[in-house]
Write a protein that holds these residues in place. Structure first.
Motif, short mmCIF file in Angstrom:
data_model
loop_
_atom_site.label_atom_id
_atom_site.label_comp_id
_atom_site.label_asym_id
_atom_site.label_seq_id
_atom_site.Cartn_x
_atom_site.Cartn_y
_atom_site.Cartn_z
N LYS A 92 0.83 -1.21 0.00
CA LYS A 92 0.00 0.00 0.00
C LYS A 92 0.87 1.26 0.00
N ASP A 93 1.98 1.22 0.76
CA ASP A 93 2.85 2.40 0.83
C ASP A 93 3.58 2.64 -0.49
N ARG A 94 4.00 1.54 -1.15
CA ARG A 94 4.87 1.72 -2.32
C ARG A 94 4.16 1.52 -3.65
N PHE A 95 3.10 0.71 -3.65
CA PHE A 95 2.39 0.42 -4.91
C PHE A 95 0.88 0.55 -4.70
N PRO A 96 0.43 1.74 -4.28
CA PRO A 96 -1.00 1.91 -4.01
C PRO A 96 -1.88 1.59 -5.21
N LEU A 97 -1.31 1.72 -6.40
CA LEU A 97 -2.05 1.40 -7.62
C LEU A 97 -2.47 -0.07 -7.61
N LEU A 98 -1.56 -0.95 -7.22
CA LEU A 98 -1.90 -2.39 -7.18
C LEU A 98 -2.91 -2.67 -6.06
N THR A 99 -2.71 -2.03 -4.91
CA THR A 99 -3.64 -2.23 -3.79
C THR A 99 -5.06 -1.86 -4.22
N GLU A 100 -5.18 -0.71 -4.86
CA GLU A 100 -6.53 -0.26 -5.26
C GLU A 100 -7.13 -1.15 -6.34
N ALA A 101 -6.29 -1.57 -7.27
CA ALA A 101 -6.80 -2.46 -8.34
C ALA A 101 -7.27 -3.78 -7.73
N ALA A 102 -6.48 -4.34 -6.81
CA ALA A 102 -6.87 -5.61 -6.18
C ALA A 102 -8.15 -5.44 -5.37
N GLN A 103 -8.28 -4.30 -4.71
CA GLN A 103 -9.47 -4.05 -3.89
C GLN A 103 -10.73 -3.88 -4.74
N ALA A 155 -14.28 -5.34 -27.19
CA ALA A 155 -13.09 -4.51 -27.40
C ALA A 155 -13.37 -3.32 -28.32
N ILE A 156 -12.68 -2.24 -28.03
CA ILE A 156 -12.70 -1.08 -28.95
C ILE A 156 -11.32 -0.87 -29.58
N ILE A 157 -10.35 -1.66 -29.10
CA ILE A 157 -8.98 -1.55 -29.64
C ILE A 157 -8.43 -2.97 -29.81
N GLY A 158 -7.76 -3.22 -30.92
CA GLY A 158 -6.99 -4.46 -31.06
C GLY A 158 -7.80 -5.73 -31.23
N GLY A 159 -9.08 -5.63 -31.50
CA GLY A 159 -9.86 -6.84 -31.74
C GLY A 159 -9.68 -7.29 -33.19
N GLU A 160 -9.29 -8.53 -33.37
CA GLU A 160 -9.19 -9.10 -34.72
C GLU A 160 -9.61 -10.54 -34.58
N LEU A 161 -10.53 -11.01 -35.31
CA LEU A 161 -11.08 -12.38 -35.18
C LEU A 161 -11.88 -12.52 -33.89
N CYS A 162 -11.29 -12.12 -32.78
CA CYS A 162 -11.93 -12.24 -31.47
C CYS A 162 -11.87 -10.87 -30.78
N TYR A 163 -12.94 -10.48 -30.10
CA TYR A 163 -13.05 -9.11 -29.58
C TYR A 163 -13.22 -9.09 -28.06
N ILE A 164 -12.61 -10.05 -27.38
CA ILE A 164 -12.69 -10.06 -25.90
C ILE A 164 -11.99 -8.82 -25.34
N VAL A 165 -12.33 -8.50 -24.09
CA VAL A 165 -11.49 -7.57 -23.33
C VAL A 165 -10.84 -8.38 -22.21
N HIS A 166 -9.59 -8.06 -21.91
CA HIS A 166 -8.92 -8.81 -20.84
C HIS A 166 -9.59 -8.46 -19.51
N PRO A 167 -9.99 -9.49 -18.72
CA PRO A 167 -10.82 -9.21 -17.54
C PRO A 167 -10.06 -8.82 -16.26
N SER A 168 -8.73 -8.94 -16.25
CA SER A 168 -8.01 -8.84 -14.96
C SER A 168 -7.66 -7.41 -14.58
N ASP A 169 -8.12 -6.99 -13.41
CA ASP A 169 -7.76 -5.66 -12.90
C ASP A 169 -6.30 -5.61 -12.45
N THR A 170 -5.82 -6.68 -11.82
CA THR A 170 -4.43 -6.64 -11.33
C THR A 170 -3.46 -6.62 -12.50
#
Ligand SMILES: Cc1cc2nc3c(=O)[nH]c(=O)nc-3n(C[C@H](O)[C@H](O)[C@H](O)COP(=O)(O)OP(=O)(O)OC[C@H]3O[C@@H](n4cnc5c(N)ncnc54)[C@H](O)[C@@H]3O)c2cc1C
Ligand code: SF4
Length: 330
Positions: A92-103, A155-170
């Protein structure tokens, strides 16, 4: 649900041995919130995605758990739960971005047993992929149902053949933090920067990462950020809990007197991989952030190719990026 053999190795080497023995008929198992409670329960399968005969439980391997931090950065075992990440003071002190994404992932219950490795390697949420009656490209079929079907979350970017969006916040946060993955396989271990970990449908339609069937993610290394690095996380979703990102933004950048020195802007929910918005970063380089951010965020329009029902995501991505960068600066 189809029955399966359960292996409980005590070491990474043993786990790899089982994966080698079964090839693509075995899967690593962590918390099971996606693999067992989703993919296998819902019979998500196809020619290119057989239901596994064997599951290799990684939670019995002590080496895969825990958080270590030193001057170089932080190392997080793949089997560390999302709750353990959220509750780590060091992170949390050094990588609050990861803490918030995980939360922001799912609910407290899922975060209590869902792991970092499982979150990064979870399968996409496209409703055609998850529906057992749709034999689409990603399962080894010969069609993408999202092109003519309901594609409002695709997807709105980079979809070709398949248009998934990557689901992982972390994953989105880790790419912004310039993290690396340690992968173990039959030939030993290798480090792969998250820049190269995820693959789009053009490179490999059946998989979302460079992991081979006999490999597993061992740990994640996040380098110590440069002094003065600003970080922020934003996630827009339909409901406050239990929901995936419609659009998310992870920002990590170094500033001097409000001027952008170096850094990364990564978007989730917009592309088949966590999407590094280099077009926006380039617009900010060497410039006063407050006066340039609006125009820089608009650069997302130069790369976006929305589908029939999701042009609204381009507006969201632009606005959320601008807000996230300003929030980090503040
Ligand atoms: C209702 C609900 C809401 C959710 N909302 C969100 C959300 O908002 N944001 C978000 O990011 N996620 C969300 N998720 C996904 C959730 O976070 C993941 O299901 C969870 O993090 C996966 O962790 P797990 O340990 O249970 O993985 P598992 O289900 O055990 O594994 C998931 C996949 O990863 C593979 N795997 C696991 N560990 C490794 C490893 N070390 N090496 C290689 N492969 C591995 C497995 O083989 C499997 O394919 C949600 C899930 C649910 C059910
Ligand atoms: S977007 Fe991908 S996962 Fe979804 S239907 Fe099309 S090919 Fe299948």
């Amino acid at each position: 649900m189809k029955s399966f053999e359960l292996y409980e190795p005590k070491t990474v080497r043993e786990a790899v041995g089982v994966l080698v023995k079964f090839g693509n008929k075995a899967r690593p198992l962590a918390g099971g919130s996606d693999l067992v409670a989703g993919v296998m329960k819902d019979w998500v399968q196809g020619k290119g995605m057989p239901l596994p005969d064997a599951l290799v439980d990684l939670t019995t391997i002590p080496q895969l758990k825990g958080i270590k931090a030193d001057a170089r950065g932080a190392t997080i075992g793949a089997n560390t739960t999302l709750t353990e990440i959220v509750e780590s003071k060091e992170l949390k002190d050094r990588f609050p971005l990861l803490t918030e994404a995980a939360q922001s992932v799912a609910s407290p219950l899922i975060r209590n047993f869902g792991t970092l490795g499982g979150n990064i390697n979870q399968r996409p949420r496209c409703w055609f992929f998850r529906g057992k009656d749709f034999n689409c490209y990603k399962k080894g079929g010969d069609f993408c149902y999202s092109v003519s079907g309901d594609n409002r979350y695709h997807a709105i970017i980079g979809g070709e053949l398949c248009y998934i969006v990557h689901p992982s916040d972390t994953a989105t946060a880790l790419l912004a933090l310039n993290a690396q993955a340690k992968i173990a396989g039959p030939a030993g271990e290798r480090m792969v920067p998250f820049d190269n970990y995820f693959v789009g449908p053009r490179q490999d339609i059946l998989n979302e990462s460079v992991l081979k069937p006999e490999e597993l993610l061992v740990e994640v290394f996040i380098p110590a950020p440069a002094p003065g690095t600003k970080q922020a996380w934003s996630k827009l979703k339909n409901r406050e809990v239990y929901d995936f990102a419609i659009v998310s933004v992870a920002a990590a950048f170094a500033v001097q007197n409000d001027t952008w020195v170096d850094g990364r802007i990564v978007l989730g929910g917009v592309a088949p991989v966590p999407y590094r918005a280099t077009a926006i970063e380039t617009q900010l380089k060497g410039k006063n952030i407050k006066t340039s951010v609006k125009q820089a965020a608009a650069a997302i329009r130069t790369v976006a190719r929305p589908m029939s029902m999701n042009a609204y995501k381009v507006d969201l991505a632009q606005t959320l990026t601008e807000r996230t960068i300003l929030a980090a600066l503040a």
